[in-house]
Every structure is written in structure tokens, then in C-alpha cells.
Design an enzyme around this catalytic site. Structure first.
Site, PDB file in Angstrom:
ATOM      1  CG  ASP A  89      -2.219  -1.120   0.993  1.00 52.32           C
ATOM      2  OD1 ASP A  89      -2.571  -0.863  -0.102  1.00 52.32           O
ATOM      3  OD2 ASP A  89      -2.568  -1.583   1.866  1.00 52.32           O
ATOM      4  CG  ASP A 150      -7.305  -3.947  -2.417  1.00 55.33           C
ATOM      5  OD1 ASP A 150      -7.779  -4.859  -3.192  1.00 55.33           O
ATOM      6  OD2 ASP A 150      -7.712  -3.543  -1.192  1.00 55.33           O
TER       7      ASP A 150
HETATM    8  N1  GLY Z   1      -7.009  -1.458   0.422  1.00 55.58           N
HETATM    9  C1  GLY Z   1      -7.674  -2.161   1.733  1.00 55.58           C
HETATM   10  C2  GLY Z   1      -9.145  -1.844   1.404  1.00 55.58           C
HETATM   11  O1  GLY Z   1      -9.732  -1.355   0.610  1.00 55.58           O
HETATM   12  O2  GLY Z   1      -9.914  -2.117   2.707  1.00 55.58           O
END
Ligand code: GLY
Length: 376
Positions: A89, A150
Site C-alpha cells: 500500500d 487494490d
Molecule cells: N485496501 C484495503 C481496503 O480497501 O480495505
């Protein structure tokens, strides 16, 4: 038309600066962020500085800039001390903090910090499998071969690093990862898996699964929204029409599976009894993603009207039924997001990323302002 919602959001951001201090909002607890603030350790810590930068660009009030710059310093420490940064992330974190500062002010130190963050993300590139590992350490039995949808929102950091340095190794990894995501995370009917597994040694595809969705073969709505925005951004950087087409098809699938009030349920396949939780943050993401997608589509694209109408219905519903407009004491902008329903983690509360994408979408509609995923 969007002005009232924007002014309301800006007031709340202003009030929250003092309330949050050096800490970071993540998800709400009983309708307040302040009960669950953290010390720049979550995957979500970039969204608050992203909101501060947006507020600064909109108002030019130095109060917002000063608060955002302090956050960038904290992101410098986080990278230096390697604190809670062992996941994919990094794109969310640094696009909205230091890259935003670079985009707005051309601050050299912010650029260097963002490039270091891109290098850190590249440490998750798995040479054998040819993908970016989402979670866990190299070789981890469960997580070592896993990608997640994601991550498409983290690829712009790599594309940008190649553009900025002239070193194409970042973009090469991003393209291979985007292509693998398109091929394996997106299903034939344009729905998506949240996550997919590969053999760590051979790279052989093993199968899809979920972490936050209703079940392994279901479509976790936020994942579908990440795909819409993420593939549009991959197209923005590569101009490969496959990514534009994928973003568009995923968007139509999302919009065609909305409930009557046009704000997403937390999973498209969740049974309707008992009434499922909403995930307003998925709808906020898709509004911002649709704005990107629609701008990139040819003017005579046959799906343009459907997407435009979907965007208008979604943002209107968010503004009129989910936003906290007029509630001056509220810390959050959008009610009824869900983080992890099955995990029992904030199934119905504020989500800081929902607030960020809602504001990003409103500012793009009102002023043509964009987020910080690419330099325009
Ligand atoms: N990227 C983690 C979520 O969307 O919960």
C-alpha cells in the site's frame, strides 16, 4: 451545485486539524474518528494528508498546507524507520503525501522521498512469479504468491517513478502486474476476485479468493471499484486500450448491480436478507474513478452516457443521503462505509478513504481539480 458539499467538507477538515493533531484517522468508531486515531502506521495514513492537500489547493489557505507538510515529514520518518511499511500500500501512502507536495510545489525533497517510496514498493516485486506481493514477507506460505485488486491503485507510483527518473524498470514491473491483474483478477463476466494466488516458484496461476468479500467467488464491491479506477490509471500511463476497456466493463458491472438508492452494498453477491451493510466508500471510489475513465474515453464511445448517468446518480445519492452536510460536529464526511463486515471491523461507519475520494470527485466536478495519482 457541488459547492455546498465542498464548503462543508473544507470546514470539517479545518476543525479536524486540531482534533487529530499529529495522529491519523483510519475508520470511525461509533461515528467518530477520534476514538481510533493512529500514529501513521496504517495503510490508510495517506488519505488525511491527501485531504489536506486538496483543501489547500482549493482554498489556498496556508493552514492546510502547514498541516500537510508536517504529515510529509512524518512519512519521511516512516520510510526511514521502516515502520509498518511491509505491504503493497506504499502507493496509497506516498501518492497522497509526498507526491502530492511534489505535484503542487515541485519540492525536490518531496520528489526524492517519493522515489524512495517507489524503491520500497519494488522490494515487493517477485522475480520468479512476476507480480507484486500484497502482504506478508517474501516466501510466506500463505501470502507469498498472493496479489490483490487494490494494488492497481499503487501502480501509479511506479509509473510515475519511471517517468521521473527515466528508469523503465518500475513501469515494466507495473505493466506486468497490471496485465496479470487483468487476466486473473477480472472474471469473464467483468466481475472480480479480491485476491488471486500463484505458485511462488513457477508463477503458475492457482485460483482466486477473497479477504474482505462475502465469499471466495463473490465480488467485493470496493475491490471492483479499485479495479475501475486502477485500470483507468494504468491506461492513463500506458495508453494500452485493454486497460481502458477493462475499466469500462468493470464500471458497467458495478453500476448495473447497485441497489435502488445507487450506493453500493459491501459485496455484490451478499444475500438481501438481512438487509446488508452499504459501503459508501466503494461508491466514492467509483465516482472518482468514473471521472477519470470518462475523461479518457473517446467522445463517441457508446457507453459514455451510461457511465455519465451512473456517476451523476451515485454522487447525488452520496451527497443527499450519506454525507454529513450541515452536521457541524461530525468528524467524517460520508456515513455508512464498511471496512471488513465479516471481520467485524467497522462494518458501518466513516472510512477515511471514502471521505478522500468523495472530496476528490467533488473537486474534479466543481473545479476540474484531480487527485495526486499522476501529474497533469
Ligand atoms: N485496501 C484495503 C481496503 O480497501 O480495505
Amino acid at each position: 451545485m457541488w459547492k455546498t458539499a465542498i464548503e462543508d467538507a473544507i470546514d470539517k477538515i479545518r476543525n479536524n486539524i486540531a482534533k487529530f493533531g499529529d495522529a491519523y484517522p483510519h475508520v470511525g468508531q461509533q461515528g467518530r474518528y477520534s476514538g481510533l486515531l493512529n500514529a501513521n502506521q496504517e495503510w490508510t495514513s495517506g488519505f488525511w494528508p491527501g485531504m489536506l492537500w486538496l483543501a489547500y489547493e482549493y482554498t489556498k489557505d496556508p493552514l492546510f498546507r502547514d498541516a500537510a507538510v508536517k504529515k510529509v515529514e512524518s512519512f519521511s520518518n516512516r520510510l526511514r524507520t521502516n515502520d509498518s511499511i511491509d505491504h503493497h500500500d506504499i502507493g496509497f501512502l506516498y501518492s497522497l503525501s509526498s507526491k502530492a507536495q511534489w505535484i503542487i510545489e515541485k519540492d525536490e525533497a518531496a520528489k526524492e522521498l517519493t522515489l524512495k517510496a517507489a524503491d520500497k514498493l519494488m522490494t515487493r516485486w517477485r522475480v520468479k512469479g512476476q507480480f507484486i506481493q500484497a502482504w506478508g514477507p517474501l516466501g510466506d506460505k500463505e501470502q507469498g504468491g498472493r496479489i490483490i485488486i487494490d494494488c492497481l491503485m499503487n501502480l501509479p507510483l511506479l509509473f510515475w517513478a519511471s517517468q521521473t527518473t527515466g528508469d523503465d524498470s518500475y513501469a515494466k514491473a507495473a505493466v506486468i502486474h497490471a496485465e496479470k491483474s487483468r487476466r486473473y483478477l477480472v472474471r469473464g463476466d467483468d466481475s472480480s476476485y479480491h485476491t488471486f494466488h500463484f505458485d511462488q516458484e513457477s508463477g503458475e496461476p492457482l485460483g482466486g479468493s477473497t479477504a474482505q468479500g462475502y465469499r471466495n467467488g463473490s465480488t467485493w464491491t470496493r475491490g471492483q471499484a479499485w479495479g475501475v479506477y486502477g485500470f483507468a490509471l494504468s491506461y492513463r500511463y500506458t495508453r494500452d486500450p485493454l486497460y481502458l476497456e477493462t475499466s469500462k466493463r468493470m464500471a458497467k458491472y458495478f453500476l448495473r448491480h447497485l441497489p435502488e438508492d445507487q450506493v453500493a452494498l459491501w459485496d455484490i453477491d451478499v444475500p438481501s436478507d438481512p438487509v446488508p451493510y452499504r459501503d459508501s466508500s466503494a461508491s466514492a471510489i467509483i465516482c472518482a474513478g468514473l471521472l477519470e475513465l470518462i475523461e479518457l474515453l473517446p467522445s463517441d464511445d457508446i457507453d459514455r452516457d451510461e457511465l455519465q448517468q451512473g456517476l451523476e446518480r451515485s454522487i447525488t445519492s452520496l451527497m443527499t443521503k450519506y454525507a454529513t452536510i450541515g452536521n457541524r460536529d461530525s468528524e467524517g464526511l460520508l456515513q455508512h462505509g464498511s471496512y471488513s463486515v465479516r471481520g467485524g471491523n467497522a462494518p458501518d461507519d466513516f472510512m477515511i478513504w471514502g471521505d478522500y475520494y468523495y472530496l476528490e470527485a467533488l473537486l474534479r466536478l466543481e473545479r476540474g481539480m484531480k487527485g495526486y495519482w499522476y501529474e497533469s
